[in-house]
Design a protein around this motif. Sequence first.
Motif, short mmCIF file in Angstrom:
data_model
loop_
_atom_site.label_atom_id
_atom_site.label_comp_id
_atom_site.label_asym_id
_atom_site.label_seq_id
_atom_site.Cartn_x
_atom_site.Cartn_y
_atom_site.Cartn_z
N LEU A 139 0.84 -1.20 0.00
CA LEU A 139 0.00 0.00 0.00
C LEU A 139 0.87 1.25 0.00
O LEU A 139 1.77 1.39 0.83
CB LEU A 139 -0.90 0.01 1.24
CG LEU A 139 -1.71 1.28 1.52
CD1 LEU A 139 -2.76 1.50 0.43
CD2 LEU A 139 -2.36 1.20 2.90
N ILE A 152 -5.28 0.63 5.76
CA ILE A 152 -4.81 -0.73 6.05
C ILE A 152 -5.94 -1.58 6.61
O ILE A 152 -6.17 -2.72 6.18
CB ILE A 152 -3.62 -0.69 7.02
CG1 ILE A 152 -2.42 0.00 6.37
CG2 ILE A 152 -3.24 -2.10 7.48
CD1 ILE A 152 -1.26 0.24 7.32
N LEU A 155 -8.52 -2.56 3.86
CA LEU A 155 -8.03 -3.61 2.96
C LEU A 155 -8.01 -4.96 3.67
O LEU A 155 -8.43 -5.98 3.10
CB LEU A 155 -6.64 -3.24 2.45
CG LEU A 155 -6.57 -2.07 1.47
CD1 LEU A 155 -5.13 -1.61 1.29
CD2 LEU A 155 -7.18 -2.44 0.12
N GLU A 156 -7.54 -4.98 4.90
CA GLU A 156 -7.40 -6.27 5.60
C GLU A 156 -8.75 -6.85 6.00
O GLU A 156 -8.91 -8.07 5.99
CB GLU A 156 -6.47 -6.10 6.79
CG GLU A 156 -5.04 -5.80 6.35
CD GLU A 156 -4.00 -5.98 7.42
OE1 GLU A 156 -4.35 -5.85 8.63
OE2 GLU A 156 -2.82 -6.24 7.06
N HIS A 160 -7.41 -8.55 2.07
CA HIS A 160 -6.13 -8.20 1.44
C HIS A 160 -5.11 -7.82 2.53
O HIS A 160 -5.07 -6.66 2.97
CB HIS A 160 -6.31 -7.05 0.45
CG HIS A 160 -7.24 -7.38 -0.67
ND1 HIS A 160 -6.89 -8.24 -1.69
CD2 HIS A 160 -8.51 -6.98 -0.92
CE1 HIS A 160 -7.90 -8.35 -2.53
NE2 HIS A 160 -8.90 -7.60 -2.09
N LYS A 161 -4.35 -8.79 2.96
CA LYS A 161 -3.32 -8.51 3.96
C LYS A 161 -2.33 -7.50 3.39
O LYS A 161 -1.85 -7.64 2.26
CB LYS A 161 -2.58 -9.80 4.33
CG LYS A 161 -1.52 -9.59 5.40
CD LYS A 161 -0.81 -10.89 5.76
CE LYS A 161 0.25 -10.64 6.83
NZ LYS A 161 0.97 -11.89 7.18
N VAL A 162 -2.03 -6.47 4.17
CA VAL A 162 -1.08 -5.44 3.74
C VAL A 162 0.31 -5.85 4.23
O VAL A 162 0.61 -5.76 5.42
CB VAL A 162 -1.48 -4.06 4.28
CG1 VAL A 162 -0.47 -3.01 3.85
CG2 VAL A 162 -2.88 -3.68 3.76
N HIS A 165 3.90 -1.23 3.46
CA HIS A 165 3.16 0.02 3.27
C HIS A 165 4.04 1.22 3.58
O HIS A 165 5.03 1.12 4.32
CB HIS A 165 1.90 0.06 4.13
CG HIS A 165 2.15 -0.06 5.60
ND1 HIS A 165 2.32 1.03 6.42
CD2 HIS A 165 2.26 -1.16 6.41
CE1 HIS A 165 2.50 0.64 7.66
NE2 HIS A 165 2.48 -0.70 7.69
N ALA A 196 3.87 -9.25 -1.94
CA ALA A 196 2.71 -8.50 -2.43
C ALA A 196 2.32 -9.00 -3.81
O ALA A 196 3.13 -9.00 -4.73
CB ALA A 196 3.01 -7.01 -2.47
#
Length: 264
Positions: A139, A152, A155-156, A160-162, A165, A196
Amino acid sequence: MDANSARQPVFRYDGNGTRARIGLIFMASSIVMESEMWAMAAPGVAVHTTRIKLPKVTVEGIEEMMNAPELRQAAELLGSAPIDVLCFGGTSASFLHGTAYDHGLIEKLKSWAPGPKVTTASTATLAALAKVKAGPVALATPYVDGVHARAIRFLEENGHKVVSHSNLGIDSDQALAEVPISKVYDLVRAVDTPEASAIFISCTNFWSVGAIDALEQALGKPVVSAVQASFWHCLEIADVNGAKPGYGCLFDGRVAADRDEGRT
């Protein structure tokens, strides 16, 4: 009658949205999203904007904007035009309080502007990440820490694990658009990591779409930006193929398909 007078007139392209008209609610002090949407738009796709005031790009400033009566007024004004899609063009403003808040915002906009299909920058982002088959993401944002943390979390909570970032800590809306695209390119390159599967660039007043193709070529993975995702999703729900080429695999599936082939 001579040959010249019998000739049919030739009209220049005038930006008429004969294929799709996108209505955009955008921040009054922002400049990027409209410009980038027009840059990506093929002939026949038009963008029409109504603006609302963002006091500051902080949690408190965004909340003030979202609670002001101008939001409803903007939706009603746009809804009075013959648009096909209404897009709320604030990423942080739509993810600020999570997924349920974003869904609730869409329902409010539909009630205020019945007729056009409706999306937000955050809803569009999730749809775009699904389209490119993203899992864990890196990110990149220009936000202050508090807003970046909300990105964050959003998304998580949507799978979607970040894994990496970085943020620039900017709280002035006009300053967001002053970041040169070369710096955005470097920020994205720096935040990339092998874990990623894709990179997401958040913020609709942060230049990015001009760098997406170069980034995807350099990194070999999908790069999704908030503006690119919003424009793509507007076209998707309008069922129109209306983007110029060269703005990322989101529009053609190239990198996502290449990545899948590499796993087999």
